[in-house]
Design an enzyme around this catalytic site. Sequence first.
Site, PDB file in Angstrom:
ATOM      1  CB  SER A 198     -21.473  97.418 -57.247  1.00  0.00           C
ATOM      2  OG  SER A 198     -22.479  97.866 -58.149  1.00  0.00           O
ATOM      3  CE1 TYR A 211     -24.680  93.775 -55.177  1.00  0.00           C
ATOM      4  CE2 TYR A 211     -24.754  95.765 -56.523  1.00  0.00           C
ATOM      5  CZ  TYR A 211     -24.155  94.559 -56.183  1.00  0.00           C
ATOM      6  OH  TYR A 211     -23.027  94.154 -56.849  1.00  0.00           O
TER       7      TYR A 211
END
Length: 355
Positions: A198, A211
Amino acid sequence: MQRAAGTSNSMWSALVSLVILLICVYLYLGVHIVVYSAFTVGLLLMAQVLRQRGRGMSEGFERAVLITGCDSGFGYQLAKTLDSMGFTVFAGCLCSDGHGAQTLAKEGSQRLRVLQLDVTRDEDVRLAKTLVEANLPEKGLWAVVNNAGISDWGETEWNSIEDYQKMADINLFGSIRTSIAFLPFVRASKGRMVFVSSIFAFFNCMNMGAYSMSKRGLEAFADCLRVELSSFDVKVSIIQPGNFGPATNIRTKKTTQEIWDKLDEEHKLIFNRSYIEIANSYFQSSCNAGFKDCRMVIDAMVHALTAPNPKARYLLVSLVERMFFSVFSLLPTVITDAVFTISPIYHKRKAMLYL
């Protein structure tokens, strides 16, 4: 083999036609024109050969790919795409009897097999490895796509240790567990390892600590693996999607009340409930503003799996975001941290905290 034979025959036919053409040109126009024509045609043929090499593998017959997280989103779409390209697809799903898994099993070809695969469970990985090994096509397991993952948001102090452990166990250790189990097969085929990361692996955005931690660790693992596996002619690629929330539905939806109830009394004295409501609304609206189609990511994955020279990283964002990240990575930390003060949510947050 038939396709290769057909290509070879067409090449010979073209060469014979070329020789006949050059003889005719020589008889009518002389040797200089022949040399010029031969040189020009030679350049064109060389360009065609290089173009063919650059295309890489367009079909996956007799090659297998294992994909984790195929219940929905990127994994689901990639499984369908690779199946249509002729690959033998092992689609790992968290819920093998869920809607996504059942749709793949129903609509896919006979080469597509749905596996029960919770990447946090050693037993699931072991059973998947046994099943894959028993059903490999002639050219073996070409690639593993570590796609399974979850996303969440929240202030660093809103998350419990269990929240961090769950995030890391799926996004980081799940990929490590799966990679190590299937590496012998991929090494034997000199294939590919692909990891879905990501932008938050390098973009330290507020409220994305858990995250970001899991994805940054994943990229560190993939980077080390890429260097080691280069000795075995195995290529490793990292996919870095931007905001594809609407396309994948990966975002976690939480109510303000759920967040508030999770805080202990000490943190309730620090974080204003109104701020939590504003932050929740801001996060959900940001996710809804993302890409609504995941074709860009699927195309990058296919390139990583089939190109003769895949990229080490595929940054998949808008043109404006790409320009921003290109500059952002070159700035000193004091400036990159200050960038967040531009955000309106930053000032609202500071005004609402009980300092």
